[in-house]
Design a protein around this motif. Structure first.
Motif, PDB file in Angstrom:
ATOM      1  N   ASP A   1       0.793  -1.229   0.000  1.00 34.15           N
ATOM      2  CA  ASP A   1       0.000   0.000   0.000  1.00 34.15           C
ATOM      3  C   ASP A   1       0.825   1.277   0.000  1.00 34.15           C
ATOM      4  O   ASP A   1       0.266   2.367   0.124  1.00 34.15           O
ATOM      5  N   ALA A   2       2.129   1.191  -0.142  1.00 34.18           N
ATOM      6  CA  ALA A   2       2.946   2.400  -0.036  1.00 34.18           C
ATOM      7  C   ALA A   2       2.616   3.402  -1.133  1.00 34.18           C
ATOM      8  O   ALA A   2       2.503   4.609  -0.870  1.00 34.18           O
ATOM      9  N   LEU A   3       2.444   2.933  -2.370  1.00 35.87           N
ATOM     10  CA  LEU A   3       2.133   3.854  -3.454  1.00 35.87           C
ATOM     11  C   LEU A   3       0.759   4.477  -3.262  1.00 35.87           C
ATOM     12  O   LEU A   3       0.599   5.701  -3.426  1.00 35.87           O
ATOM     13  N   GLY A   4      -0.225   3.664  -2.928  1.00 35.50           N
ATOM     14  CA  GLY A   4      -1.563   4.213  -2.710  1.00 35.50           C
ATOM     15  C   GLY A   4      -1.568   5.288  -1.645  1.00 35.50           C
ATOM     16  O   GLY A   4      -2.170   6.353  -1.818  1.00 35.50           O
ATOM     17  N   GLN A   5      -0.891   5.029  -0.539  1.00 35.38           N
ATOM     18  CA  GLN A   5      -0.850   6.012   0.544  1.00 35.38           C
ATOM     19  C   GLN A   5      -0.112   7.274   0.108  1.00 35.38           C
ATOM     20  O   GLN A   5      -0.496   8.391   0.484  1.00 35.38           O
ATOM     21  N   ALA A   6       0.941   7.125  -0.694  1.00 36.33           N
ATOM     22  CA  ALA A   6       1.680   8.295  -1.173  1.00 36.33           C
ATOM     23  C   ALA A   6       0.812   9.148  -2.095  1.00 36.33           C
ATOM     24  O   ALA A   6       0.880  10.388  -2.059  1.00 36.33           O
ATOM     25  N   ILE A   7       0.007   8.511  -2.936  1.00 36.49           N
ATOM     26  CA  ILE A   7      -0.882   9.262  -3.826  1.00 36.49           C
ATOM     27  C   ILE A   7      -1.944  10.001  -3.021  1.00 36.49           C
ATOM     28  O   ILE A   7      -2.224  11.182  -3.261  1.00 36.49           O
ATOM     29  N   VAL A   8      -2.529   9.327  -2.039  1.00 31.05           N
ATOM     30  CA  VAL A   8      -3.526   9.975  -1.179  1.00 31.05           C
ATOM     31  C   VAL A   8      -2.907  11.170  -0.454  1.00 31.05           C
ATOM     32  O   VAL A   8      -3.499  12.255  -0.381  1.00 31.05           O
ATOM     33  N   ASP A   9      -1.708  10.987   0.049  1.00 32.43           N
ATOM     34  CA  ASP A   9      -1.029  12.077   0.742  1.00 32.43           C
ATOM     35  C   ASP A   9      -0.785  13.255  -0.203  1.00 32.43           C
ATOM     36  O   ASP A   9      -0.973  14.424   0.187  1.00 32.43           O
ATOM     37  N   PHE A  10      -0.400  12.976  -1.439  1.00 28.09           N
ATOM     38  CA  PHE A  10      -0.152  14.050  -2.391  1.00 28.09           C
ATOM     39  C   PHE A  10      -1.440  14.805  -2.721  1.00 28.09           C
ATOM     40  O   PHE A  10      -1.445  16.034  -2.834  1.00 28.09           O
ATOM     41  N   VAL A  11      -2.534  14.075  -2.889  1.00 26.78           N
ATOM     42  CA  VAL A  11      -3.812  14.727  -3.187  1.00 26.78           C
ATOM     43  C   VAL A  11      -4.236  15.625  -2.022  1.00 26.78           C
ATOM     44  O   VAL A  11      -4.765  16.726  -2.234  1.00 26.78           O
ATOM     45  N   ARG A  12      -3.990  15.163  -0.842  1.00 25.73           N
ATOM     46  CA  ARG A  12      -4.338  15.989   0.329  1.00 25.73           C
ATOM     47  C   ARG A  12      -3.393  17.173   0.508  1.00 25.73           C
ATOM     48  O   ARG A  12      -3.775  18.202   1.092  1.00 25.73           O
ATOM     49  N   ASN A  13      -2.172  17.027  -0.004  1.00 22.21           N
ATOM     50  CA  ASN A  13      -1.171  18.084   0.172  1.00 22.21           C
ATOM     51  C   ASN A  13      -0.286  18.169  -1.070  1.00 22.21           C
ATOM     52  O   ASN A  13       0.871  17.761  -1.043  1.00 22.21           O
TER      53      ASN A  13
END
Length: 306
Positions: A292-304
């Motif tokens: 899930d590292a990529l998914g979490q990184a994408i979510v983090d980028f969308v939020r910030n």
């Protein structure tokens, strides 16, 4: 009530072993390996949770039969969420937003379960219309998302593009090339590139060189100007870039070039990720699994976005 922490399916040991065997030989038979990974990851993603998401499939946004997308909405939207428009790949001449029932909807289900609306875009292929037709379709989809924000409930000030493989070429042209920028701006706040062919080439080492020429034409002297990376400047959109250890030839090189050009222009490196052990197709197929590292990184980028 949706459980966002519901167990994501593991990538089974035999599939990881297959990835380890295929990876170093990925470039020897790209099309065969892509099909193999699509098949295997589709099986894994059948167990990926989809609760808490409302899907509005088959919405037309243009006149062509491929100008259709599917909308994915979080069922709980206390405030208007951001929205990500996903653009699939397919070497310019093939591909579909629903390559299988699981791919590429896995990306949009994952985002929606993390409170981010999503649009899975279909667009014209090279046998329908040549450059820049697919980028024109992306522009139309973004305009639609902005105009219909109130109806669907997302925030029109937080629209993102995400492209995989050839989809990143089309999306990247809209995001970075000023010739495709409407008078009021792109209305985007960020770009996400995963294993994207962001430089156009017909080099001998590119197994899809002939397909590139079907869409862009055979005149290689124009390819730099057609390439999204050639239009990066200090005002380019905030961008997240990820690529796999085992890529289609030169895609890793071009993703790295995109990171460098963004860093050089902005004097600050963009967020990026190198996906150890993954290949061109598993880079996107893993979203919705416990890797899930990529998914979490994408979510983090969308939020910030930054």
């Amino acid at each position: 009530m949706m459980d966002r922490n519901a167990a994501l399916p593991d990538i089974p040991d035999d599939l990881r072993q297959l990835m380890a065997e295929v990876g170093p030989k990925w470039r020897d038979s790209v099309a065969k390996n892509v099909d193999l990974m699509i098949h295997r990851f589709s099986d894994v993603l059948k167990r990926s949770p989809r609760d808490g998401v409302t899907v509005r499939p088959g919405i037309s946004y243009g006149d062509h039969e491929r100008n259709v997308f599917d909308v994915f909405l979080p069922e709980s939207m206390a405030t208007p969420p951001p929205v990500v428009l996903f653009v699939h790949g397919g070497a310019f001449v093939s591909g579909h937003r629903n390559r299988t029932e699981q791919i590429y909807s896995n990306v949009l289900y994952y985002l929606a379960r993390h409170g981010i609306a999503g649009i899975n875009i279909g667009y014209r292929l090279a046998n329908h219309a040549t450059y820049p037709a697919a980028t024109d379709d992306i522009a139309a989809a973004v305009a639609w998302a902005h105009a219909r924000a109130a109806e669907f409930g997302w925030d029109p000030a937080r629209i993102f593009l995400m492209g995989h493989s050839a989809g990143a070429a089309h999306a990247g042209s809209y995001a970075y090339d000023p010739r495709f920028r409407p008078a009021g701006g792109t209305k985007l706040v960020g770009m996400i590139v995963v294993s994207g062919r962001v430089r156009i080439d017909n080099l001998p080492e590119n197994p899809n060189a002939g397909k590139v020429e079907v869409y862009y034409g055979p005149d290689a002297s124009k390819f730099d100007d057609y390439s999204p990376v050639a239009h990066i400047d200090k005002d380019s959109l905030p961008t997240f870039v990820a690529w796999a250890e085992f890529e289609n030839p030169l895609i890793d090189v071009y993703c790295a070039e995109l990171v460098y050009r963004l860093a050089h222009a902005k004097r600050k490196a963009p967020p990026s990720m190198w996906l150890s052990g993954h290949n061109h197709t598993s880079s996107i197929g893993q979203i919705g699994t416990s890797d899930d590292a990529l998914g979490q990184a994408i979510v983090d980028f969308v939020r910030n976005p930054r």
